[in-house]
Design an enzyme around this catalytic site. Structure first.
Site, PDB file in Angstrom:
ATOM      1  N   SER A 116       0.831  -1.200   0.000  1.00  0.00           N
ATOM      2  CA  SER A 116       0.000   0.000   0.000  1.00  0.00           C
ATOM      3  C   SER A 116       0.865   1.249   0.000  1.00  0.00           C
ATOM      4  O   SER A 116       1.975   1.259   0.553  1.00  0.00           O
ATOM      5  CB  SER A 116      -0.851  -0.013   1.271  1.00  0.00           C
ATOM      6  N   TYR A 173      -1.688  -1.117  10.906  1.00  0.00           N
ATOM      7  CA  TYR A 173      -1.983  -1.637   9.558  1.00  0.00           C
ATOM      8  C   TYR A 173      -0.784  -1.409   8.634  1.00  0.00           C
ATOM      9  O   TYR A 173      -0.295  -2.326   7.970  1.00  0.00           O
ATOM     10  CB  TYR A 173      -3.238  -0.954   8.987  1.00  0.00           C
ATOM     11  N   LYS A 226       2.151  -3.974   6.569  1.00  0.00           N
ATOM     12  CA  LYS A 226       2.580  -3.940   5.161  1.00  0.00           C
ATOM     13  C   LYS A 226       4.109  -3.840   5.081  1.00  0.00           C
ATOM     14  O   LYS A 226       4.744  -4.520   4.272  1.00  0.00           O
ATOM     15  CB  LYS A 226       1.935  -2.751   4.427  1.00  0.00           C
TER      16      LYS A 226
HETATM   17  P1  NAD Z   1     -11.154  -6.507   1.265  1.00  0.00           P
HETATM   18  O1  NAD Z   1     -11.338  -6.498   2.729  1.00  0.00           O
HETATM   19  O2  NAD Z   1     -12.329  -6.231   0.404  1.00  0.00           O
HETATM   20  O3  NAD Z   1     -10.519  -7.907   0.809  1.00  0.00           O
HETATM   21  C1  NAD Z   1      -9.646  -8.644   1.632  1.00  0.00           C
HETATM   22  C2  NAD Z   1     -10.186 -10.057   1.690  1.00  0.00           C
HETATM   23  O4  NAD Z   1      -9.322 -10.862   2.500  1.00  0.00           O
HETATM   24  C3  NAD Z   1     -11.580 -10.140   2.298  1.00  0.00           C
HETATM   25  O5  NAD Z   1     -12.426 -10.852   1.421  1.00  0.00           O
HETATM   26  C4  NAD Z   1     -11.366 -10.883   3.617  1.00  0.00           C
HETATM   27  O6  NAD Z   1     -12.488 -11.680   3.956  1.00  0.00           O
HETATM   28  C5  NAD Z   1     -10.133 -11.707   3.304  1.00  0.00           C
HETATM   29  N1  NAD Z   1      -9.324 -12.079   4.474  1.00  0.00           N
HETATM   30  C6  NAD Z   1      -8.829 -11.266   5.443  1.00  0.00           C
HETATM   31  N2  NAD Z   1      -8.115 -11.973   6.329  1.00  0.00           N
HETATM   32  C7  NAD Z   1      -8.146 -13.265   5.918  1.00  0.00           C
HETATM   33  C8  NAD Z   1      -7.603 -14.466   6.410  1.00  0.00           C
HETATM   34  N3  NAD Z   1      -6.873 -14.504   7.542  1.00  0.00           N
HETATM   35  N4  NAD Z   1      -7.831 -15.615   5.747  1.00  0.00           N
HETATM   36  C9  NAD Z   1      -8.573 -15.618   4.611  1.00  0.00           C
HETATM   37  N5  NAD Z   1      -9.117 -14.517   4.095  1.00  0.00           N
HETATM   38  C10 NAD Z   1      -8.913 -13.343   4.738  1.00  0.00           C
HETATM   39  O7  NAD Z   1      -9.972  -5.491   0.924  1.00  0.00           O
HETATM   40  P2  NAD Z   1      -9.441  -4.954  -0.481  1.00  0.00           P
HETATM   41  O8  NAD Z   1      -9.734  -3.497  -0.562  1.00  0.00           O
HETATM   42  O9  NAD Z   1      -9.869  -5.830  -1.567  1.00  0.00           O
HETATM   43  O10 NAD Z   1      -7.873  -5.091  -0.234  1.00  0.00           O
HETATM   44  C11 NAD Z   1      -7.125  -6.209  -0.671  1.00  0.00           C
HETATM   45  C12 NAD Z   1      -5.684  -6.033  -0.234  1.00  0.00           C
HETATM   46  O11 NAD Z   1      -5.185  -4.806  -0.758  1.00  0.00           O
HETATM   47  C13 NAD Z   1      -5.492  -5.950   1.288  1.00  0.00           C
HETATM   48  O12 NAD Z   1      -4.302  -6.623   1.629  1.00  0.00           O
HETATM   49  C14 NAD Z   1      -5.353  -4.470   1.533  1.00  0.00           C
HETATM   50  O13 NAD Z   1      -4.587  -4.204   2.690  1.00  0.00           O
HETATM   51  C15 NAD Z   1      -4.618  -4.019   0.278  1.00  0.00           C
HETATM   52  N6  NAD Z   1      -4.840  -2.592  -0.022  1.00  0.00           N
HETATM   53  C16 NAD Z   1      -6.108  -2.099  -0.135  1.00  0.00           C
HETATM   54  C17 NAD Z   1      -6.294  -0.735  -0.380  1.00  0.00           C
HETATM   55  C18 NAD Z   1      -7.677  -0.156  -0.470  1.00  0.00           C
HETATM   56  O14 NAD Z   1      -7.812   1.066  -0.297  1.00  0.00           O
HETATM   57  N7  NAD Z   1      -8.726  -0.911  -0.742  1.00  0.00           N
HETATM   58  C19 NAD Z   1      -5.181   0.117  -0.532  1.00  0.00           C
HETATM   59  C20 NAD Z   1      -3.897  -0.433  -0.435  1.00  0.00           C
HETATM   60  C21 NAD Z   1      -3.736  -1.794  -0.184  1.00  0.00           C
HETATM   61  N1  UFG Z   2     -11.895  11.805   3.616  1.00  0.00           N
HETATM   62  C1  UFG Z   2     -12.883  12.668   4.027  1.00  0.00           C
HETATM   63  N2  UFG Z   2     -14.013  12.145   4.571  1.00  0.00           N
HETATM   64  C2  UFG Z   2     -14.204  10.814   4.750  1.00  0.00           C
HETATM   65  C3  UFG Z   2     -13.175   9.945   4.342  1.00  0.00           C
HETATM   66  C4  UFG Z   2     -12.021  10.477   3.779  1.00  0.00           C
HETATM   67  O1  UFG Z   2     -12.749  13.884   3.877  1.00  0.00           O
HETATM   68  O2  UFG Z   2     -15.256  10.408   5.276  1.00  0.00           O
HETATM   69  C5  UFG Z   2     -10.679  12.360   2.987  1.00  0.00           C
HETATM   70  C6  UFG Z   2      -9.398  12.051   3.738  1.00  0.00           C
HETATM   71  O3  UFG Z   2      -9.143  12.996   4.730  1.00  0.00           O
HETATM   72  C7  UFG Z   2      -8.376  12.042   2.608  1.00  0.00           C
HETATM   73  C8  UFG Z   2      -9.172  11.536   1.405  1.00  0.00           C
HETATM   74  O4  UFG Z   2     -10.536  11.739   1.730  1.00  0.00           O
HETATM   75  O5  UFG Z   2      -7.941  13.347   2.327  1.00  0.00           O
HETATM   76  C9  UFG Z   2      -8.969  10.064   1.121  1.00  0.00           C
HETATM   77  O6  UFG Z   2      -9.217   9.315   2.306  1.00  0.00           O
HETATM   78  P1  UFG Z   2      -9.333   7.724   2.306  1.00  0.00           P
HETATM   79  O7  UFG Z   2      -9.620   7.302   3.689  1.00  0.00           O
HETATM   80  O8  UFG Z   2     -10.302   7.299   1.259  1.00  0.00           O
HETATM   81  O9  UFG Z   2      -7.901   7.255   1.799  1.00  0.00           O
HETATM   82  P2  UFG Z   2      -6.465   7.436   2.465  1.00  0.00           P
HETATM   83  O10 UFG Z   2      -5.553   7.891   1.389  1.00  0.00           O
HETATM   84  O11 UFG Z   2      -6.514   8.256   3.679  1.00  0.00           O
HETATM   85  O12 UFG Z   2      -6.101   5.953   2.900  1.00  0.00           O
HETATM   86  C10 UFG Z   2      -6.409   4.831   2.060  1.00  0.00           C
HETATM   87  C11 UFG Z   2      -6.441   3.576   2.926  1.00  0.00           C
HETATM   88  C12 UFG Z   2      -5.067   3.301   3.443  1.00  0.00           C
HETATM   89  C13 UFG Z   2      -4.139   3.178   2.281  1.00  0.00           C
HETATM   90  C14 UFG Z   2      -4.158   4.417   1.457  1.00  0.00           C
HETATM   91  C15 UFG Z   2      -3.285   4.278   0.255  1.00  0.00           C
HETATM   92  O13 UFG Z   2      -7.338   3.749   4.002  1.00  0.00           O
HETATM   93  O14 UFG Z   2      -5.041   2.104   4.141  1.00  0.00           O
HETATM   94  O15 UFG Z   2      -5.496   4.679   1.032  1.00  0.00           O
HETATM   95  O16 UFG Z   2      -3.586   3.122  -0.423  1.00  0.00           O
HETATM   96  F1  UFG Z   2      -2.897   2.978   2.720  1.00  0.00           F
END
Ligand code: NAD
Ligand code: UFG
Length: 348
Positions: free
Chosen positions: A129, A153, A157
């Site tokens: 991430s 979190y 990573k």
């Molecule tokens: P998500 O929660 O929708 O998907 C993650 C999946 O993993 C879920 O279906 C959950 O049930 C499963 N899971 C969690 N722990 C588990 C375990 N111990 N065993 C089996 N299954 C398990 O999240 P996402 O947004 O699809 O994110 C996927 C990956 O990408 C994650 O590792 C997350 O940290 C990373 N990521 C997400 C974002 C974002 O903003 N969505 C940004 C950066 C990185």
């Molecule tokens: N924001 C608001 N109101 C809300 C939610 C968010 O104003 O209700 C603003 C935040 O302050 C930020 C922007 O919208 O300026 C984006 O916020 P997000 O929470 O959607 O995303 P972030 O970049 O803060 O963080 C997300 C994930 C992290 C990840 C990161 C980069 O939560 O885990 O993206 O992938 F690491």
């Protein structure tokens, strides 16, 4: 022979989109997910969307930390590679429950890596991430920037990235790609799969979407006094379909080169403010999003966006979609599924 890919977390938001693209690309795909933050309905929809390729998907509802169950899956299939999405991802919850995050994310990954090594499967794509850049001193973020965890979190990573680098140092048969995602948004253009967070959404676009369908009354904007174009936070939003494509590109790289252990940003390289994103969603949906201005959210960075040069050059991948398409597809998903995969009375 079609290649077989194990996808952990394949029922989740990003995983379900990647699984669909894998199936459409002719891969056999085995999903392992404990459904902690997802629904089996997503898997069923992916099978339907994949049409004739749907038969190439197998789903196992197991926890990654269940070593015996995972071992059985590896014993029954020779996987060519693993894409590892499974993990918990709510920043605030990770501050409240650090042990849960270290246990789930770190132990889950170590268990997976042990079983992969035991079965001689040494190709991995891991979901890292942009959070590992912490509060970047400058933008765009390049892969060489110093790394810093702002919360448990983010720490998971960083630790997993380090574990992967150490494993490769210990055994150069491993090929590992660490993908640092920026802010994934949007949904598959069919509107049949998309993001469906449990409880109150932490992230901007799922919250905006729930305001648009009438589940929440207003969006709280966290800070309008940043040094940005309109005072609100700037991020690099990337269409989830582009992100999923990035995984196919990473797999090709694993299969076609001696990559070692490499890290790539997946973003668009463009910064968009909260107010710009809200305006784009209002245009796409025709809905007014009422705003409540509030103070900064603790731990939030001001401006974060990616340098995309390394992924473009080495993975031959770049994002195709802009914020208008992201909002169009997110609204299509939201309007077709206002309560996500659940029924209205089973959500809060
Ligand atoms: P998500 O929660 O929708 O998907 C993650 C999946 O993993 C879920 O279906 C959950 O049930 C499963 N899971 C969690 N722990 C588990 C375990 N111990 N065993 C089996 N299954 C398990 O999240 P996402 O947004 O699809 O994110 C996927 C990956 O990408 C994650 O590792 C997350 O940290 C990373 N990521 C997400 C974002 C974002 O903003 N969505 C940004 C950066 C990185
Ligand atoms: N924001 C608001 N109101 C809300 C939610 C968010 O104003 O209700 C603003 C935040 O302050 C930020 C922007 O919208 O300026 C984006 O916020 P997000 O929470 O959607 O995303 P972030 O970049 O803060 O963080 C997300 C994930 C992290 C990840 C990161 C980069 O939560 O885990 O993206 O992938 F690491």
């Amino acid at each position: 022979m079609a290649k077989s890919i194990l996808v952990t977390g394949g029922a989740g938001y990003i995983g379900s989109h990647a699984v669909l693209q894998l199936l459409q690309g002719g891969f056999r795909t085995v999903v392992v997910d404990n459904l902690d933050n997802s629904s089996e309905v997503a898997i069923n929809r992916v099978v339907e969307l994949a049409g004739e390729f749907g038969k190439n998907l197998t789903f196992h509802k197991i926890d990654l930390r269940n070593k015996d169950a995972l071992d059985k899956i590896f014993a029954s299939t020779n996987f060519d590679a693993v894409i590892h999405f499974a993990g918990l991802k709510a920043v605030g919850e990770s501050v409240q429950k650090p042990l849960l995050y270290y246990d789930n994310n770190i132990i889950g990954t170590i268990t997976l890596l042990e079983i992969m090594a035991a079965h001689g499967c040494k190709k991995l794509v891991f979901s890292s991430s942009a959070t590992v850049y912490g509060w970047p001193k400058e933008v765009p973020c390049t892969e060489e920037f110093p790394l810093f965890a702002m919360n448990p979190y983010g720490q998971t990573k960083l630790i997993i990235e380090d574990i992967c680098r150490d494993i490769y140092r210990s055994d150069s048969d491993w090929k590992i790609i660490l993908l640092r995602y920026f802010n994934p948004v949007g949904a598959h253009p069919s509107g049949d799969i998309g993001e469906d967070p449990r409880g109150i959404p932490n992230n901007l676009m799922p919250f905006v979407q729930q305001v648009a369908v009438g589940r929440r009354s207003a969006l709280t904007v966290y800070g309008n006094d940043y040094s940005t174009k309109d005072g609100t936070g700037v991020r690099d939003y990337i269409h989830v379909v582009d992100l999923a494509d990035g995984h196919i590109a990473a797999l090709q790289k694993l299969f076609e080169s001696n990559i070692g252990c490499e890290v790539y940003n997946l973003g668009t390289g463009k910064g968009t403010s909260v107010l710009e994103m809200v305006a784009a969603f209002e245009k796409a949906s025709g809905k007014k999003i009422p705003l409540v201005m509030a103070g900064r959210r603790p731990g939030d960075a001001e401006i974060v966006y990616a340098s995309t040069a390394k992924a473009e050059k080495e993975l031959n991948w770049r994002a195709k979609y802009g914020i208008d398409e992201m909002c169009r597809d997110q609204w299509n998903w939201a309007s077709k599924n206002p309560y996500g995969y659940a029924s209205p009375d089973s959500t809060n």
